[in-house]
Design a protein around this motif. Structure first.
Motif, PDB file in Angstrom:
ATOM      1  N   THR A 120       0.827  -1.208   0.000  1.00  0.00           N
ATOM      2  CA  THR A 120       0.000   0.000   0.000  1.00  0.00           C
ATOM      3  C   THR A 120       0.860   1.255   0.000  1.00  0.00           C
ATOM      4  N   SER A 144      -9.032  -0.745   1.195  1.00  0.00           N
ATOM      5  CA  SER A 144      -7.981  -0.858   2.203  1.00  0.00           C
ATOM      6  C   SER A 144      -7.908  -2.252   2.828  1.00  0.00           C
ATOM      7  N   ILE A 159      -2.928   5.354   3.398  1.00  0.00           N
ATOM      8  CA  ILE A 159      -4.377   5.548   3.240  1.00  0.00           C
ATOM      9  C   ILE A 159      -4.730   7.018   3.471  1.00  0.00           C
TER      10      ILE A 159
END
Length: 170
Positions: A120, A144, A159
């Motif tokens: 991520t 997510s 995020i």
């Protein structure tokens, strides 16, 4: 059309030489997401050769990983959906992926793109922001729960950064 992008879900990043935080635990969720996704799925694969340690990335991250044609380079079993595009890349971002999405968008075929994958905080965020830079009006989503970062802290930071860049996080 909607496109689901699966970033670098390769063995080395799941439980191999460079495992991401909670990658093992998110894989079943991702497999189900891919299986149930009714539109186009595309993949990227981090791809290096034996010369990796002599590259800029290799000098900054001196851990051999995703060496082409090794077990660690392969997509995790059950991740690949038959007849889907795979983009091999030797850096964090994949220009070919962005060009492909841009082509679909310009042909008025692309409604939204959803990103998943590993890591991520490195390759997912890079490809999301590259896509946002090239296609600012396209709806871009990140699941997510279908992503894993290097650490829990960097997962949350990535995020947050994507939210600030007007990416929809689910």
């Amino acid at each position: 059309m909607k496109v689901l992008v699966v970033i670098d879900c390769q063995n080395d990043f799941i439980d191999g030489t460079l495992p991401a935080f909670k990658a093992v635990s998110m894989i079943e969720y991702l497999k189900n997401k891919i299986k149930n996704f009714k539109q186009e799925v595309v993949y990227t694969m981090d791809t290096h050769d034996e010369n990796y340690l002599n590259t800029t990335e290799g000098k900054n991250l001196p851990v051999k990983h995703c060496i082409k044609n090794t077990d660690g380079w392969k997509l995790r079993e059950g991740i690949y959906k038959e007849n889907c595009k795979i983009f091999e890349k030797n850096s964090f971002g994949c220009i070919e992926l962005v060009k492909y999405l841009e082509k679909l968008y310009n042909q008025k075929k692309l409604e939204s793109v959803e990103f998943t994958g590993i890591c991520t905080d490195i390759c997912v965020i890079t490809n999301v922001l590259l896509t946002k830079a090239h296609l600012p009006e396209l709806e871009i989503i990140v699941d997510s729960k279908a992503c894993s970062a290097v650490t829990e802290k960097t997962q949350l930071e990535a995020i947050d950064i994507m939210k600030m860049c007007q990416i929809k996080i689910i």
